[in-house]
Design a protein around this motif. Structure first.
Motif, mmCIF file in Angstrom:
data_model
loop_
_atom_site.group_PDB
_atom_site.id
_atom_site.type_symbol
_atom_site.label_atom_id
_atom_site.label_comp_id
_atom_site.label_asym_id
_atom_site.label_seq_id
_atom_site.Cartn_x
_atom_site.Cartn_y
_atom_site.Cartn_z
ATOM 1 N N PRO A 1 0.846 -1.104 0.021
ATOM 2 C CA PRO A 1 0.136 0.207 0.121
ATOM 3 C C PRO A 1 0.905 1.238 -0.018
ATOM 4 C CG PRO A 1 0.084 -0.984 2.000
ATOM 5 C CD PRO A 1 0.675 -1.982 1.218
ATOM 6 N N VAL A 2 2.175 1.303 0.358
ATOM 7 C CA VAL A 2 2.944 2.186 0.597
ATOM 8 C C VAL A 2 4.030 2.382 -0.616
ATOM 9 C CG1 VAL A 2 4.408 3.941 1.702
ATOM 10 C CG2 VAL A 2 2.540 2.764 2.994
ATOM 11 N N LYS A 3 4.656 1.256 -0.622
ATOM 12 C CA LYS A 3 5.904 1.123 -1.553
ATOM 13 C C LYS A 3 5.467 0.776 -2.944
ATOM 14 C CE LYS A 3 9.027 -0.887 1.997
ATOM 15 N NZ LYS A 3 9.825 -1.767 2.211
ATOM 16 N N LYS A 4 4.272 0.376 -3.047
ATOM 17 C CA LYS A 4 3.542 -0.010 -4.625
ATOM 18 C C LYS A 4 4.185 -1.087 -5.183
ATOM 19 C CE LYS A 4 0.721 3.315 -3.963
ATOM 20 N NZ LYS A 4 -0.616 3.063 -3.275
ATOM 21 N N GLU A 5 4.827 -2.011 -4.369
ATOM 22 C CA GLU A 5 5.724 -3.017 -5.005
ATOM 23 C C GLU A 5 4.682 -4.534 -4.797
ATOM 24 O OE1 GLU A 5 9.992 -1.456 -3.578
ATOM 25 O OE2 GLU A 5 9.135 -3.258 -2.598
ATOM 26 N N PRO A 6 4.756 -5.580 -5.776
ATOM 27 C CA PRO A 6 3.898 -6.488 -5.651
ATOM 28 C C PRO A 6 4.557 -7.743 -4.397
ATOM 29 C CG PRO A 6 5.092 -6.811 -7.727
ATOM 30 C CD PRO A 6 5.386 -5.221 -7.103
ATOM 31 N N LEU A 7 3.742 -7.854 -3.578
ATOM 32 C CA LEU A 7 4.120 -8.820 -2.559
ATOM 33 C C LEU A 7 3.533 -10.469 -2.628
ATOM 34 C CD1 LEU A 7 4.294 -6.809 0.841
ATOM 35 C CD2 LEU A 7 6.045 -7.558 -0.636
ATOM 36 N N ILE A 8 4.278 -11.085 -2.696
ATOM 37 C CA ILE A 8 3.701 -12.521 -2.584
ATOM 38 C C ILE A 8 4.339 -13.230 -1.554
ATOM 39 C CG2 ILE A 8 3.603 -14.751 -4.083
ATOM 40 C CD1 ILE A 8 4.451 -13.030 -6.583
ATOM 41 N N LEU A 9 3.309 -13.729 -0.683
ATOM 42 C CA LEU A 9 3.843 -14.149 0.731
ATOM 43 C C LEU A 9 3.252 -15.536 0.847
ATOM 44 C CD1 LEU A 9 2.559 -10.605 2.266
ATOM 45 C CD2 LEU A 9 5.035 -11.451 2.160
ATOM 46 N N ARG A 10 4.067 -16.524 1.507
ATOM 47 C CA ARG A 10 3.406 -17.903 1.711
ATOM 48 C C ARG A 10 4.050 -18.189 3.166
ATOM 49 N NH1 ARG A 10 5.914 -23.113 -1.456
ATOM 50 N NH2 ARG A 10 7.690 -22.710 -0.011
ATOM 51 N N ALA A 11 2.777 -19.058 3.807
ATOM 52 C CA ALA A 11 2.914 -19.213 5.297
ATOM 53 C C ALA A 11 3.158 -20.832 5.063
ATOM 54 C CB ALA A 11 1.670 -19.161 5.693
ATOM 55 N N GLY A 12 4.308 -21.196 5.640
ATOM 56 C CA GLY A 12 4.523 -22.721 6.123
ATOM 57 C C GLY A 12 3.393 -23.325 6.996
ATOM 58 N N LEU A 13 3.639 -24.628 6.714
ATOM 59 C CA LEU A 13 2.311 -25.354 7.302
ATOM 60 C C LEU A 13 2.647 -25.521 8.639
ATOM 61 C CD1 LEU A 13 1.684 -28.287 4.780
ATOM 62 C CD2 LEU A 13 0.235 -26.108 5.310
ATOM 63 N N PRO A 14 1.595 -25.501 9.552
ATOM 64 C CA PRO A 14 1.851 -25.658 11.158
ATOM 65 C C PRO A 14 2.855 -26.999 11.342
ATOM 66 C CG PRO A 14 -0.440 -25.497 10.862
ATOM 67 C CD PRO A 14 0.146 -25.515 9.278
ATOM 68 N N ALA A 15 3.719 -26.896 12.517
ATOM 69 C CA ALA A 15 4.359 -28.305 12.862
ATOM 70 C C ALA A 15 3.376 -29.396 13.287
ATOM 71 C CB ALA A 15 5.106 -27.723 14.012
ATOM 72 N N ASP A 16 2.781 -30.085 12.036
ATOM 73 C CA ASP A 16 1.866 -31.173 12.500
ATOM 74 C C ASP A 16 2.025 -32.240 11.691
ATOM 75 O OD1 ASP A 16 -0.535 -32.569 12.081
ATOM 76 O OD2 ASP A 16 -2.026 -30.878 12.821
ATOM 77 N N PRO A 17 2.608 -33.321 11.952
ATOM 78 C CA PRO A 17 2.677 -34.600 10.915
ATOM 79 C C PRO A 17 1.817 -34.723 9.910
ATOM 80 C CG PRO A 17 3.380 -34.882 13.196
ATOM 81 C CD PRO A 17 2.694 -33.925 13.403
ATOM 82 N N PHE A 18 0.564 -34.689 10.362
ATOM 83 C CA PHE A 18 -0.486 -34.811 9.126
ATOM 84 C C PHE A 18 -0.715 -33.786 8.293
ATOM 85 C CE2 PHE A 18 -4.904 -34.808 7.540
ATOM 86 C CZ PHE A 18 -5.265 -36.290 7.612
ATOM 87 N N TRP A 19 -0.353 -32.425 8.690
ATOM 88 C CA TRP A 19 -0.240 -31.327 7.637
ATOM 89 C C TRP A 19 0.722 -31.409 6.583
ATOM 90 C CZ3 TRP A 19 -3.332 -28.313 5.028
ATOM 91 C CH2 TRP A 19 -4.136 -27.543 5.763
ATOM 92 N N GLU A 20 2.040 -32.094 7.123
ATOM 93 C CA GLU A 20 3.137 -31.921 6.406
ATOM 94 C C GLU A 20 3.130 -32.839 5.482
ATOM 95 O OE1 GLU A 20 6.027 -32.241 9.608
ATOM 96 O OE2 GLU A 20 5.764 -30.161 10.321
#
Length: 243
Positions: free
Chosen positions: A205-224
């Motif tokens: 919103p200020v720098k006007k640069e595109p941001l692509i963000l990714r969140a790692g999965l929770p520390a959960d063997p089922f998720w992983e």
């Protein structure tokens, strides 16, 4: 032994703080009185930057308590207002992962429902047609694959209604694993659900640069185990696309 933090920082500058939230953490305080992510992150900023007095930090949007993944905070009033406008105008592409037990009828599709929220129960009811007081909810989904008798769906909400993904997938006959409130047959430990805010794409919103963000999965063997199904092709093809 050092206590595990309920978040990890994904992006930080003078304007925004974006974190990957653990399931079970409130974004903002509620009547339970449990510590909120907002309060915890204010302490983080205070300590990191040695700031005296009150710290300005506002969540721009919210995730339900049992949901994990990306949450955006504004560090100034200007950044908060501009970022809120980006969300309001749907100039952000949000991608979630959801684990369900039932195979969806179609491998990909678009869902449109009308939702009414019962504030007392903190639950929404889903309707196929518009009814008085309802809000239109729309999302797209695609099936990424199957592991452990469960299916991984990639979901992109187009609107941003409370409990939208949870209610709409349940209405499709595919309640999210652990989400007993919306029809899954049992809760899982810690009352979390297998819904994760995986990616965000927007223009800063200020720098006007595109941001692509990714969140790692929770520390959960089922998720992983579902990591092998990750497929980000759409991201490369659609960098110029936002709803």
């Amino acid at each position: 032994m050092k206590k595990r933090l309920p978040y990890s920082v994904v992006y930080e500058d003078n304007h925004l703080l974006i974190v990957n939230k653990e399931p079970g953490v409130l974004v903002q305080s509620d009547r339970t009185g449990d510590p909120s992510l907002t309060e915890i992150l204010k302490d983080y900023i205070k300590e990191k930057y040695n700031k005296p007095g009150d710290v300005f930090l506002n969540p721009v949007h919210r995730l339900d308590r049992p949901v994990s993944g990306l949450v955006v905070f504004g560090r100034t009033s200007k950044a908060t207002e501009r970022m809120a406008e980006i969300f309001r105008k749907r100039l952000v592409q949000k991608t979630y992962w959801a684990v369900v037990r039932k195979h969806p009828t179609e491998k990909k599709g678009r869902l449109v429902h009308y939702l009414i929220k019962d504030e007392a129960k903190n639950q929404v009811t889903t309707y196929d047609e518009e009814v008085p007081g309802s809000q239109r909810a729309e999302l797209t989904y695609r099936l990424l694959g199957k592991i452990n008798e469960h299916y991984l769906l990639e979901v992109e909400p187009i609107t941003g209604r409370p409990h939208q993904i949870r209610a709409q997938l349940a209405a499709m006959g595919c309640p999210i694993r652990g989400d007993a409130k919306y029809g899954y047959d049992r809760e899982v430990p810690d009352k979390k659900i297998y819904l994760h805010a995986r990616r965000l794409y927007f223009v800063h919103p200020v720098k006007k640069e595109p941001l692509i963000l990714r969140a790692g999965l929770p520390a959960d063997p089922f998720w992983e185990e579902f990591l092998e199904l990750d497929n980000e092709e759409f991201k490369d093809k659609n960098l110029d696309f936002i709803y």
